[in-house]
Write a protein that holds these residues in place. Structure first.
Motif, mmCIF file in Angstrom:
data_model
loop_
_atom_site.group_PDB
_atom_site.id
_atom_site.type_symbol
_atom_site.label_atom_id
_atom_site.label_comp_id
_atom_site.label_asym_id
_atom_site.label_seq_id
_atom_site.Cartn_x
_atom_site.Cartn_y
_atom_site.Cartn_z
ATOM 1 N N MET A 24 0.823 -1.184 0.000
ATOM 2 C CA MET A 24 0.000 0.000 0.000
ATOM 3 C C MET A 24 0.874 1.257 0.000
ATOM 4 O O MET A 24 0.530 2.237 -0.643
ATOM 5 N N ILE A 25 2.005 1.182 0.694
ATOM 6 C CA ILE A 25 2.920 2.321 0.694
ATOM 7 C C ILE A 25 3.426 2.580 -0.722
ATOM 8 O O ILE A 25 3.466 3.728 -1.175
ATOM 9 N N GLY A 26 3.788 1.533 -1.425
ATOM 10 C CA GLY A 26 4.276 1.672 -2.795
ATOM 11 C C GLY A 26 3.235 2.299 -3.712
ATOM 12 O O GLY A 26 3.561 3.175 -4.527
ATOM 13 N N PHE A 27 1.986 1.869 -3.592
ATOM 14 C CA PHE A 27 0.926 2.469 -4.393
ATOM 15 C C PHE A 27 0.757 3.943 -4.043
ATOM 16 O O PHE A 27 0.581 4.788 -4.913
ATOM 17 N N HIS A 28 0.806 4.247 -2.753
ATOM 18 C CA HIS A 28 0.637 5.633 -2.311
ATOM 19 C C HIS A 28 1.760 6.505 -2.876
ATOM 20 O O HIS A 28 1.505 7.601 -3.386
ATOM 21 N N GLU A 29 2.979 6.010 -2.795
ATOM 22 C CA GLU A 29 4.115 6.766 -3.337
ATOM 23 C C GLU A 29 3.977 6.974 -4.839
ATOM 24 O O GLU A 29 4.248 8.062 -5.357
ATOM 25 N N ARG A 30 3.560 5.937 -5.540
ATOM 26 C CA ARG A 30 3.448 6.042 -7.000
ATOM 27 C C ARG A 30 2.374 7.032 -7.429
ATOM 28 O O ARG A 30 2.581 7.854 -8.313
ATOM 29 N N TYR A 31 1.208 6.959 -6.804
ATOM 30 C CA TYR A 31 0.088 7.756 -7.283
ATOM 31 C C TYR A 31 -0.084 9.104 -6.587
ATOM 32 O O TYR A 31 -0.680 10.017 -7.160
ATOM 33 N N TYR A 32 0.437 9.245 -5.378
ATOM 34 C CA TYR A 32 0.349 10.536 -4.680
ATOM 35 C C TYR A 32 1.711 11.222 -4.565
ATOM 36 O O TYR A 32 1.821 12.286 -3.996
ATOM 37 N N HIS A 33 2.731 10.568 -5.073
ATOM 38 C CA HIS A 33 4.097 11.115 -5.148
ATOM 39 C C HIS A 33 4.737 11.390 -3.794
ATOM 40 O O HIS A 33 5.617 12.232 -3.682
ATOM 41 N N ARG A 34 4.287 10.651 -2.778
ATOM 42 C CA ARG A 34 4.914 10.702 -1.455
ATOM 43 C C ARG A 34 4.357 9.557 -0.622
ATOM 44 O O ARG A 34 3.236 9.111 -0.860
ATOM 45 N N PRO A 35 5.139 9.085 0.328
ATOM 46 C CA PRO A 35 4.627 7.999 1.178
ATOM 47 C C PRO A 35 3.661 8.559 2.225
ATOM 48 O O PRO A 35 3.685 9.752 2.526
ATOM 49 N N PRO A 36 2.812 7.700 2.786
ATOM 50 C CA PRO A 36 2.009 8.157 3.914
ATOM 51 C C PRO A 36 2.940 8.414 5.103
ATOM 52 O O PRO A 36 4.056 7.883 5.158
ATOM 53 N N ALA A 37 2.499 9.227 6.043
ATOM 54 C CA ALA A 37 3.328 9.525 7.218
ATOM 55 C C ALA A 37 3.525 8.286 8.086
ATOM 56 O O ALA A 37 4.601 8.079 8.649
ATOM 57 N N THR A 38 2.493 7.462 8.200
ATOM 58 C CA THR A 38 2.580 6.223 8.976
ATOM 59 C C THR A 38 1.872 5.116 8.210
ATOM 60 O O THR A 38 0.983 5.375 7.394
ATOM 61 N N ALA A 39 2.263 3.890 8.489
ATOM 62 C CA ALA A 39 1.613 2.741 7.856
ATOM 63 C C ALA A 39 1.841 1.501 8.695
ATOM 64 O O ALA A 39 2.931 1.309 9.233
ATOM 65 N N LYS A 40 0.801 0.700 8.815
ATOM 66 C CA LYS A 40 0.961 -0.600 9.452
ATOM 67 C C LYS A 40 -0.051 -1.557 8.856
ATOM 68 O O LYS A 40 -1.138 -1.173 8.436
ATOM 69 N N THR A 41 0.346 -2.809 8.794
ATOM 70 C CA THR A 41 -0.508 -3.863 8.281
ATOM 71 C C THR A 41 -0.594 -4.954 9.329
ATOM 72 O O THR A 41 0.426 -5.364 9.882
ATOM 73 N N LEU A 42 -1.807 -5.384 9.591
ATOM 74 C CA LEU A 42 -2.037 -6.398 10.612
ATOM 75 C C LEU A 42 -2.904 -7.512 10.043
ATOM 76 O O LEU A 42 -3.877 -7.246 9.336
#
Length: 104
Positions: free
Chosen positions: A1-19
């Protein structure tokens, strides 16, 4: 999800976790997802436009998200649910996974 966010919004999210919750619910929680343009629109009381645009994007990307989770987990995704929240600035992606087949 981080990779998609970086690709389409041109920056990573500030935080991320997967459970993995139980055996079949994969939850991805992203924080600090909004772009400067979206933050400005929210400040100007146009959060509905931001939400509609985000919803349309999530719907358009659903198959790519599911394909990535299936490839990485080796499991079939039965259902995908996505939503975001303006305050606090979070996004959640939920994937319901098909149960592993039991071999004896």
């Amino acid at each position: 999800m981080i990779g998609f966010h970086e690709r389409y919004y041109h920056r990573p999210p500030a935080t991320a976790k997967t459970l993995l919750l139980g055996d079949d619910l994969l939850a991805c929680v992203l924080g600090g997802v909004y772009t400067d343009v979206e933050k400005t629109m929210i400040e100007l009381q146009h959060s509905t436009i931001v939400q509609e645009t985000r919803n349309a994007f999530q719907t358009a990307m659903q198959e790519k998200f599911i394909a990535a989770v299936e490839r990485l987990s080796g499991r079939t995704v039965l259902a995908f649910v996505s939503n975001h929240h303006v305050g606090p600035d979070i996004e959640i992606e939920l994937f319901i996974l098909k149960p592993d087949s039991v071999t004896t």
